[in-house]
Design a protein around this motif. Structure first.
Motif, PDB file in Angstrom:
ATOM      1  N   THR A 171     -12.991  43.536  35.670  1.00 29.17           N
ATOM      2  CA  THR A 171     -12.902  42.145  35.211  1.00 29.17           C
ATOM      3  C   THR A 171     -12.228  41.986  33.855  1.00 29.17           C
ATOM      4  O   THR A 171     -12.029  40.877  33.393  1.00 29.17           O
ATOM      5  CB  THR A 171     -14.310  41.538  35.105  1.00 29.17           C
ATOM      6  OG1 THR A 171     -15.114  42.403  34.288  1.00 29.17           O
ATOM      7  CG2 THR A 171     -14.947  41.391  36.465  1.00 29.17           C
ATOM      8  N   ASN A 172     -11.935  43.097  33.207  1.00 26.77           N
ATOM      9  CA  ASN A 172     -11.395  43.021  31.852  1.00 26.77           C
ATOM     10  C   ASN A 172     -12.297  42.203  30.930  1.00 26.77           C
ATOM     11  O   ASN A 172     -11.834  41.435  30.096  1.00 26.77           O
ATOM     12  CB  ASN A 172      -9.978  42.449  31.855  1.00 26.77           C
ATOM     13  CG  ASN A 172      -8.973  43.519  32.230  1.00 26.77           C
ATOM     14  OD1 ASN A 172      -8.369  44.143  31.381  1.00 26.77           O
ATOM     15  ND2 ASN A 172      -8.842  43.795  33.511  1.00 26.77           N
ATOM     16  N   THR A 173     -13.561  42.378  31.144  1.00 25.98           N
ATOM     17  CA  THR A 173     -14.538  41.660  30.341  1.00 25.98           C
ATOM     18  C   THR A 173     -15.575  42.653  29.813  1.00 25.98           C
ATOM     19  O   THR A 173     -15.999  43.552  30.528  1.00 25.98           O
ATOM     20  CB  THR A 173     -15.265  40.601  31.206  1.00 25.98           C
ATOM     21  OG1 THR A 173     -14.282  39.750  31.793  1.00 25.98           O
ATOM     22  CG2 THR A 173     -16.216  39.773  30.367  1.00 25.98           C
ATOM     23  N   LYS A 225     -12.625  45.180  41.426  1.00 24.99           N
ATOM     24  CA  LYS A 225     -13.786  45.794  40.787  1.00 24.99           C
ATOM     25  C   LYS A 225     -13.559  46.070  39.299  1.00 24.99           C
ATOM     26  O   LYS A 225     -14.111  47.025  38.744  1.00 24.99           O
ATOM     27  CB  LYS A 225     -14.145  47.096  41.501  1.00 24.99           C
ATOM     28  CG  LYS A 225     -15.147  46.867  42.614  1.00 24.99           C
ATOM     29  CD  LYS A 225     -14.581  47.229  43.947  1.00 24.99           C
ATOM     30  CE  LYS A 225     -15.627  47.014  45.016  1.00 24.99           C
ATOM     31  NZ  LYS A 225     -16.359  45.720  44.831  1.00 24.99           N
ATOM     32  N   LEU A 239     -13.112  40.397  41.900  1.00 24.72           N
ATOM     33  CA  LEU A 239     -13.860  40.674  43.125  1.00 24.72           C
ATOM     34  C   LEU A 239     -13.150  41.757  43.930  1.00 24.72           C
ATOM     35  O   LEU A 239     -13.750  42.700  44.427  1.00 24.72           O
ATOM     36  CB  LEU A 239     -13.941  39.386  43.958  1.00 24.72           C
ATOM     37  CG  LEU A 239     -14.728  39.458  45.254  1.00 24.72           C
ATOM     38  CD1 LEU A 239     -16.154  39.892  44.964  1.00 24.72           C
ATOM     39  CD2 LEU A 239     -14.727  38.094  45.931  1.00 24.72           C
ATOM     40  N   LEU A 275     -24.345  42.217  34.049  1.00 25.64           N
ATOM     41  CA  LEU A 275     -24.122  43.021  35.244  1.00 25.64           C
ATOM     42  C   LEU A 275     -23.711  42.120  36.403  1.00 25.64           C
ATOM     43  O   LEU A 275     -22.809  42.446  37.174  1.00 25.64           O
ATOM     44  CB  LEU A 275     -25.385  43.805  35.606  1.00 25.64           C
ATOM     45  CG  LEU A 275     -25.776  44.906  34.611  1.00 25.64           C
ATOM     46  CD1 LEU A 275     -27.043  45.615  35.084  1.00 25.64           C
ATOM     47  CD2 LEU A 275     -24.644  45.904  34.449  1.00 25.64           C
ATOM     48  N   SER A 276     -24.367  40.986  36.514  1.00 28.35           N
ATOM     49  CA  SER A 276     -24.014  40.051  37.581  1.00 28.35           C
ATOM     50  C   SER A 276     -22.574  39.589  37.437  1.00 28.35           C
ATOM     51  O   SER A 276     -21.904  39.333  38.422  1.00 28.35           O
ATOM     52  CB  SER A 276     -24.933  38.828  37.531  1.00 28.35           C
ATOM     53  OG  SER A 276     -25.990  38.983  38.444  1.00 28.35           O
ATOM     54  N   ARG A 277     -22.154  39.486  36.201  1.00 29.66           N
ATOM     55  CA  ARG A 277     -20.778  39.039  35.985  1.00 29.66           C
ATOM     56  C   ARG A 277     -19.810  40.210  36.028  1.00 29.66           C
ATOM     57  O   ARG A 277     -18.637  40.070  35.734  1.00 29.66           O
ATOM     58  CB  ARG A 277     -20.692  38.283  34.671  1.00 29.66           C
ATOM     59  CG  ARG A 277     -21.375  36.943  34.753  1.00 29.66           C
ATOM     60  CD  ARG A 277     -21.275  36.187  33.447  1.00 29.66           C
ATOM     61  NE  ARG A 277     -21.442  34.764  33.654  1.00 29.66           N
ATOM     62  CZ  ARG A 277     -22.605  34.145  33.739  1.00 29.66           C
ATOM     63  NH1 ARG A 277     -23.715  34.824  33.624  1.00 29.66           N
ATOM     64  NH2 ARG A 277     -22.657  32.846  33.955  1.00 29.66           N
ATOM     65  N   ARG A 278     -20.344  41.349  36.336  1.00 32.94           N
ATOM     66  CA  ARG A 278     -19.514  42.538  36.543  1.00 32.94           C
ATOM     67  C   ARG A 278     -18.649  42.904  35.346  1.00 32.94           C
ATOM     68  O   ARG A 278     -17.454  43.195  35.500  1.00 32.94           O
ATOM     69  CB  ARG A 278     -18.628  42.355  37.783  1.00 32.94           C
ATOM     70  CG  ARG A 278     -19.387  42.098  39.077  1.00 32.94           C
ATOM     71  CD  ARG A 278     -20.253  43.269  39.459  1.00 32.94           C
ATOM     72  NE  ARG A 278     -20.842  43.109  40.795  1.00 32.94           N
ATOM     73  CZ  ARG A 278     -22.136  42.859  41.015  1.00 32.94           C
ATOM     74  NH1 ARG A 278     -22.970  42.698  39.988  1.00 32.94           N
ATOM     75  NH2 ARG A 278     -22.586  42.779  42.252  1.00 32.94           N
ATOM     76  N   ARG A 291     -28.826  41.592  32.540  1.00 30.45           N
ATOM     77  CA  ARG A 291     -28.751  41.147  33.937  1.00 30.45           C
ATOM     78  C   ARG A 291     -27.558  40.225  34.170  1.00 30.45           C
ATOM     79  O   ARG A 291     -26.782  40.424  35.098  1.00 30.45           O
ATOM     80  CB  ARG A 291     -30.042  40.409  34.353  1.00 30.45           C
ATOM     81  CG  ARG A 291     -31.245  41.301  34.484  1.00 30.45           C
ATOM     82  CD  ARG A 291     -32.328  40.632  35.326  1.00 30.45           C
ATOM     83  NE  ARG A 291     -31.982  40.682  36.741  1.00 30.45           N
ATOM     84  CZ  ARG A 291     -32.121  41.751  37.511  1.00 30.45           C
ATOM     85  NH1 ARG A 291     -32.601  42.872  36.994  1.00 30.45           N
ATOM     86  NH2 ARG A 291     -31.777  41.719  38.771  1.00 30.45           N
TER      87      ARG A 291
END
Lengths: 338, 338
Positions: free
Chosen positions: A63-65, A61, A58, A116-119, A113
């Motif tokens: 997430t390493n995902t 910016k 958060l 993206l929401s999970r960034r 979606r």
DNA sequence: GTGAAAGCGCTAACAC
DNA sequence: GTGTTAGCGCTTTCAC
């Protein structure tokens, strides 16, 4: 209750920021005393502190995902790709969220979606739609990398097999043995890999002056399709002397139909397939095929994607890796040529 | 720049909380006027608002994410399990992070760490260690569900095949045909599925009064192991009349060895395998096997796990689902019995 | 060398 | 019906 920087900060008496710096290996940078460092590390270990990547993501910016969209995880070919991608990502400190789109464009969109929401920091996709439009749009907010499949004209980066060359090689294997009537059983006609393979097949025939002989049938990457088309082909008056199956599943259908008809491979009819799979060596005869460099595709795709994430630029590389001929025993000279 | 509740709030003139409520479908509950709702929804759509599940997760302590630990994603059997789990999770609104542990306990531990850091709501694991200790500890902070493999005595919930019964059934298929010398080629000896299958094999022999005849060899779920053990078995003086391969990979090795030795299946030697796979119907002869209810295992595991997450209690269910006999053509009466 | 505090985007208790 | 605000756990600027 979960441990946090605050709890450690309280228990050690140091400020949150100090704890954070130590736990992030920035002790040197801030010249924090050895003693402090050790106290904090000891406490973190003792209470089994697990940093929250949610909070970190958060804040940072990042997430390493990575997100991975796969049309069908249970398909061994896609499982191989997914495996390579997951492993490569992990070796760079990234975790992968997998969505099985089940070859359905709506699922794909919904999967995007959630990602993206999970960034997620980037998305690797084996796309299942007909156009790149949606993915190109996504690519504007987070880097997208196509794998295995691509689109006719797109700015999206991709890594896939040189399917055209695969089509040419498979066909040449048969042409060199003297085959002239080669049936090409295709999968989903509009999909890129399919179109390229067919194009390769056609061009190989053309170069051999056999363009009139082209036989292209079928419409799905499925056993049923392979079976049906082969049934039709061998029953016809002018039976092909060889079959080029554009996928493993199609091949299995073809083999089934050929066996039922009482014909022998390769004496009565030769067979070449696409995709590698250990089982193909255990069919009788073992199947000659064009293998895709799955591992390399996955690895390369992840590397390029991570690079573009790191550099904060959009990758534009479009790579086609060479396929591999795997020659076995399912091809012989046609009867008529003997 | 990304859209947030704040930007929408500013642009529509409503408070952040109002926007939040509307976007979460709580408009009714808070009796927000139709007009407001529509304005907000319209604006959210217009600017393509994508809620941050990071922030939400941080706040709510729930991420709608599950972790999945798989020993080898590229293994078709595990790919099937992963596929079922991913699809079932998705149908409940959950996304899955996959870690490929590569049958390595360190990777497993590290995988768990990342998952915990990412605050997954639960973990599904095909464990690769010898003891449940570590996973039991993890289970204290986040619900863990074992799948496919379990441990001798553990409080952890699991869903797997009734491997004992599978072992019994496979052996009985052979016994009923009159086989007495049945070689059982096993995989990793200490693994639970392996032990249960072997136990089933032994008990079936015992019930037939043939406990003296038991032949158990091998030490890995691999083609090489199947090949080596079969080579040794058929070369020996008192050749077994049948082989029970405890996995697909072992089977392939066995088939290879048998073919090389010039023996025929099933005339000279019968074969039964574990695990289902479409290709097994295409070997000649098609292989008789014991299939595992993979889809059901995955689905059930996810359902139980989600339930325990919802109820906030630890699940203690330990389920063994019945395997399926898939009878084909690789078993015949032994020569000596003729 | 270390600390205080703002802010990432979100929810929910409380206020009006 | 709608708004204000605290706080989830973290990083980082600025201060001392």
């Amino acid at each position: 209750m979960k441990e946090t920087l605050v709890t450690i900060s309280k228990r050690t008496g140091f400020a949150i920021s100090t704890v954070s710096r130590v736990l992030n290996g920035q002790a040197e940078k801030y010249r924090i005393s050895r003693k402090t460092v050790e106290l904090i590390l000891a406490e973190a270990r003792r209470c089994d502190y697990t940093p929250s990547l949610l909070a970190k993501g958060l804040r940072m910016k990042r997430t390493n995902t990575l997100g991975l969209l796969i049309p069908q995880v249970s398909n061994p070919y896609f499982a191989d790709i997914a495996s390579a991608i997951i492993r490569e990502a992990r070796s760079h400190g990234y975790t992968v969220m997998v969505v099985d789109t089940m070859e359905n464009e709506e699922n794909e969109q919904e999967g995007i979606r959630t990602m993206l929401s999970r960034r997620v920091d980037g998305i690797v996709a084996v796309p299942c739609g007909r156009t790149p439009d949606h993915l190109e749009k996504v690519n504007r907010s987070v880097p997208v990398m196509l794998v295995d499949r691509s689109f006719e004209r797109t700015s999206l980066p991709y890594v896939c097999t040189d399917n055209y060359r695969g089509g040419v090689e498979a066909t040449r294997i048969l042409l060199q043995r003297g085959h002239r009537r080669i049936a090409c059983i295709q999968g989903v006609p509009h999909s890129m890999p399919n179109r390229r393979r067919v194009q390769g097949y056609l061009d190989a025939l053309r170069q051999a002056g056999l363009q009139e002989e082209a036989i292209i049938t079928g419409d799905a990457f499925s056993l049923e399709n392979g079976y049906r088309q082969t049934k039709l082909a061998v029953a016809g008056p002018d039976r092909p002397t060889a079959i080029f199956a554009l996928s493993n599943t199609i091949l299995l259908g073809a083999v089934k139909a050929i066996r039922e008809s009482g014909l022998r491979i390769p004496e009565d009819i030769s067979v070449v397939s696409f995709d590698d799979n250990p089982y193909l060596d255990f069919l009788v005869p073992a199947i000659t095929r064009i293998g895709q460099p799955v591992e390399e595709i996955g690895k390369t795709a992840v590397r390029l994607l991570l690079e573009s994430i790191r550099e904060e630029v959009r990758c534009r590389t479009q790579l086609q890796l060479p396929p591999e001929r795997i020659v076995r025993d399912s091809v012989a000279n046609p009867r008529t040529a003997k």
